[in-house]
Motif scaffolding. Sequence first.
Motif, PDB file in Angstrom:
ATOM      1  N   ARG A   1       2.714  13.695  -9.224  1.00  0.00           N
ATOM      2  CA  ARG A   1       3.648  12.528  -9.105  1.00  0.00           C
ATOM      3  C   ARG A   1       4.047  11.907 -10.117  1.00  0.00           C
ATOM      4  NH1 ARG A   1      -2.044   8.857  -9.776  1.00  0.00           N
ATOM      5  NH2 ARG A   1      -0.863   9.367 -12.379  1.00  0.00           N
TER       6      ARG A   1
ATOM      7  N   ARG B   1       1.143  -1.394  -0.339  1.00  0.00           N
ATOM      8  CA  ARG B   1       0.172  -0.183   0.051  1.00  0.00           C
ATOM      9  C   ARG B   1       1.048   1.287  -0.287  1.00  0.00           C
ATOM     10  NH1 ARG B   1      -6.155  -0.480   0.758  1.00  0.00           N
ATOM     11  NH2 ARG B   1      -6.305  -2.880   0.643  1.00  0.00           N
ATOM     12  N   GLY B   2       2.341   1.375  -0.216  1.00  0.00           N
ATOM     13  CA  GLY B   2       2.876   2.716  -0.653  1.00  0.00           C
ATOM     14  C   GLY B   2       3.763   1.754   0.820  1.00  0.00           C
TER      15      GLY B   2
ATOM     16  N   CYS C   1      -3.441   6.080  -3.225  1.00  0.00           N
ATOM     17  CA  CYS C   1      -2.631   5.322  -2.446  1.00  0.00           C
ATOM     18  C   CYS C   1      -0.995   6.166  -3.726  1.00  0.00           C
ATOM     19  CB  CYS C   1      -2.100   3.834  -3.335  1.00  0.00           C
ATOM     20  SG  CYS C   1      -1.881   2.105  -2.028  1.00  0.00           S
ATOM     21  N   SER C   2      -0.505   5.587  -4.525  1.00  0.00           N
ATOM     22  CA  SER C   2       0.155   7.008  -5.497  1.00  0.00           C
ATOM     23  C   SER C   2       0.346   8.586  -5.047  1.00  0.00           C
ATOM     24  CB  SER C   2      -0.207   7.618  -6.911  1.00  0.00           C
ATOM     25  OG  SER C   2      -1.019   7.852  -7.487  1.00  0.00           O
TER      26      SER C   2
ATOM     27  N   LEU D   1      -7.461   1.757   3.512  1.00  0.00           N
ATOM     28  CA  LEU D   1      -6.199   2.821   3.108  1.00  0.00           C
ATOM     29  C   LEU D   1      -5.894   3.694   3.994  1.00  0.00           C
ATOM     30  CD1 LEU D   1      -6.812   3.532  -0.852  1.00  0.00           C
ATOM     31  CD2 LEU D   1      -4.838   2.615   0.270  1.00  0.00           C
TER      32      LEU D   1
ATOM     33  N   GLU E   1     -14.814   6.440   0.572  1.00  0.00           N
ATOM     34  CA  GLU E   1     -14.089   5.527   1.529  1.00  0.00           C
ATOM     35  C   GLU E   1     -14.872   4.344   1.312  1.00  0.00           C
ATOM     36  OE1 GLU E   1     -12.666   6.358   5.521  1.00  0.00           O
ATOM     37  OE2 GLU E   1     -10.851   6.956   5.134  1.00  0.00           O
TER      38      GLU E   1
ATOM     39  N   ARG F   1      -8.629   3.642  -6.202  1.00  0.00           N
ATOM     40  CA  ARG F   1      -7.909   3.138  -5.007  1.00  0.00           C
ATOM     41  C   ARG F   1      -5.842   3.078  -5.101  1.00  0.00           C
ATOM     42  NH1 ARG F   1     -10.599  -1.702  -3.321  1.00  0.00           N
ATOM     43  NH2 ARG F   1      -9.127  -3.401  -4.478  1.00  0.00           N
ATOM     44  N   ILE F   2      -5.715   2.839  -6.045  1.00  0.00           N
ATOM     45  CA  ILE F   2      -4.428   2.561  -6.904  1.00  0.00           C
ATOM     46  C   ILE F   2      -4.181   3.889  -7.013  1.00  0.00           C
ATOM     47  CG2 ILE F   2      -2.938   2.949  -8.752  1.00  0.00           C
ATOM     48  CD1 ILE F   2      -4.574   0.164  -9.371  1.00  0.00           C
ATOM     49  N   GLU F   3      -5.190   4.535  -7.280  1.00  0.00           N
ATOM     50  CA  GLU F   3      -4.685   6.771  -7.282  1.00  0.00           C
ATOM     51  C   GLU F   3      -4.638   6.644  -6.210  1.00  0.00           C
ATOM     52  OE1 GLU F   3      -6.770   9.922 -11.020  1.00  0.00           O
ATOM     53  OE2 GLU F   3      -7.336   9.101  -8.759  1.00  0.00           O
TER      54      GLU F   3
ATOM     55  N   VAL G   1       6.619   8.658  -9.004  1.00  0.00           N
ATOM     56  CA  VAL G   1       6.012   7.654  -8.201  1.00  0.00           C
ATOM     57  C   VAL G   1       4.707   7.538  -8.597  1.00  0.00           C
ATOM     58  CG1 VAL G   1       3.938   7.712  -6.331  1.00  0.00           C
ATOM     59  CG2 VAL G   1       5.576   9.561  -6.569  1.00  0.00           C
ATOM     60  N   GLU G   2       4.952   5.613  -9.252  1.00  0.00           N
ATOM     61  CA  GLU G   2       4.101   5.323  -9.732  1.00  0.00           C
ATOM     62  C   GLU G   2       2.988   4.543  -9.729  1.00  0.00           C
ATOM     63  OE1 GLU G   2       5.638   0.831  -9.962  1.00  0.00           O
ATOM     64  OE2 GLU G   2       7.944   1.514 -10.325  1.00  0.00           O
ATOM     65  N   ALA G   3       2.183   4.934 -10.434  1.00  0.00           N
ATOM     66  CA  ALA G   3       0.492   4.970 -10.349  1.00  0.00           C
ATOM     67  C   ALA G   3       0.001   3.895 -10.236  1.00  0.00           C
ATOM     68  CB  ALA G   3       0.050   6.126 -11.048  1.00  0.00           C
TER      69      ALA G   3
END
Lengths: 215, 244
Positions: free
Chosen positions: A208, A99-100, B36-37, B80, B22, B32-34, A213-215
């Motif tokens: 980003r 998750r990061g 996160c980034s 998240l 959420e 969710r991926i966006e 940062v990888e999307a």
Amino acid sequence: MNLRLVPASSSLSGHSPARHPAAGQLTPARADDQAQLADLLSRSARGQEDAFAELYDATSAAVYGLVLRVLRAPDLAAEVTQEVYLEVWRQSARYDPDRGRVRAWISTLAHRRAVDRVRATVRQTARDDRSAQLDVERPAADDVWSQVDRRLDAERVHRALAHLTVFQREAITLAYFGGYTYSQVADLLSLPLGTVKTRIRDGLIRLRDALGVEA
Amino acid sequence: MHSLGGLYATSALEPDARDAFEAHLDTCDTCRIEVCSFQETTGQLGVLTETPAPPALRSAVLSAIREIRPLAPSAAAEHLVPFARPTSRRRARLLMVAAAATLLAAVGLGGWAVDVASRLHESQTAVAAQVGVLAAPDARVYHVRLPDGATASYLVSRSSDRAAFAATVLADPGAGRTYQLWTVRRSVHGAETFVPDATFGKRATGLVWLHTDVTNAAAIGITVEPAGGSRHPTMTPFAVQQLS
């Protein structure tokens, strides 16, 4: 491209942002940093207090600085920072590297806590003259970006910020460092809500991508 | 909905919108991926504001963690947002009890007790205790403010050594977490000791009775703790009321 917020460092002034394509890639140093912090976190999850102390030493300046920037009160910032670290300790086994990075995980927690606190505090004070209050508290975008030290990381982020328009930077500054909700940001900038939403999102996408940062 | 990731990652959404987004994140991989980034991105902005923390904070943190046991890894999918927050984001939908004093004035002492009993299905003993506290000459209702800005009340009679916390609906303290009441003992030198008291969840609608010494307590407060409660507060107590 707006130049006002480009870092003052003359060594960078001759380069356009496009000439730093690798600015944001996960350098060996940053990969090491993540591996080290993840290790400290997993040792903390097993109750190793010395590992947690190392984690604190490696991240507390970032956490405290961010919380202080949002709250603007050193005593409150210290209190919230302590809450953040007690949560990090408690939740250390639940960190998920998918998750990061550890730093992002901790920053997200710290930012959310700081913003929750600033909004709870504001709610408790008179809000009758909301617009006047916001004017007084409104941070200058330049002020935030100008306090940058000369470290490479900061220069990297600065170079990435140069990819944003001044309007995108302003909206992100007010939301992230000012702790304002987006309707407050819209009030401050006299913009429609949709415009603020777009500026923040587009700005983050540019940032980003510039940071790699990888999307 | 898909365009809210930037606002979410900068914590710029209002509580209701944050909730809704959420819920959306649970079902939308793209967002969710966006997000996160974006969180990774905003996380890097921290280098711009780094400030050494006060030295005393380090020892305070390291001493406080000795009292806290790290949670076991959870198989459940975590959000998240890395942590359950002590105050719910559903605050806008919450209705804290109107001050007990208002209820008293509105329906009268007996009516209020009956009302509480019918809502809570409490035993006759509990009802009697409520009436006893309310009838005590030194009974007082203190209004306190919760972190989300809502108000709640403490009902306290030191002479009868009884106190209760009053709320109709409470925010969810988070998975595996509970609210906990504390009484505060203050020594002659001013040193404060937090004595653990009743724990309760979001379904504690009505009165939550304290069971520790109220007569000699200097204050009452609340924290959010791991399920089962803690022996020492793991966060700064909120809704702290000094007793006089």
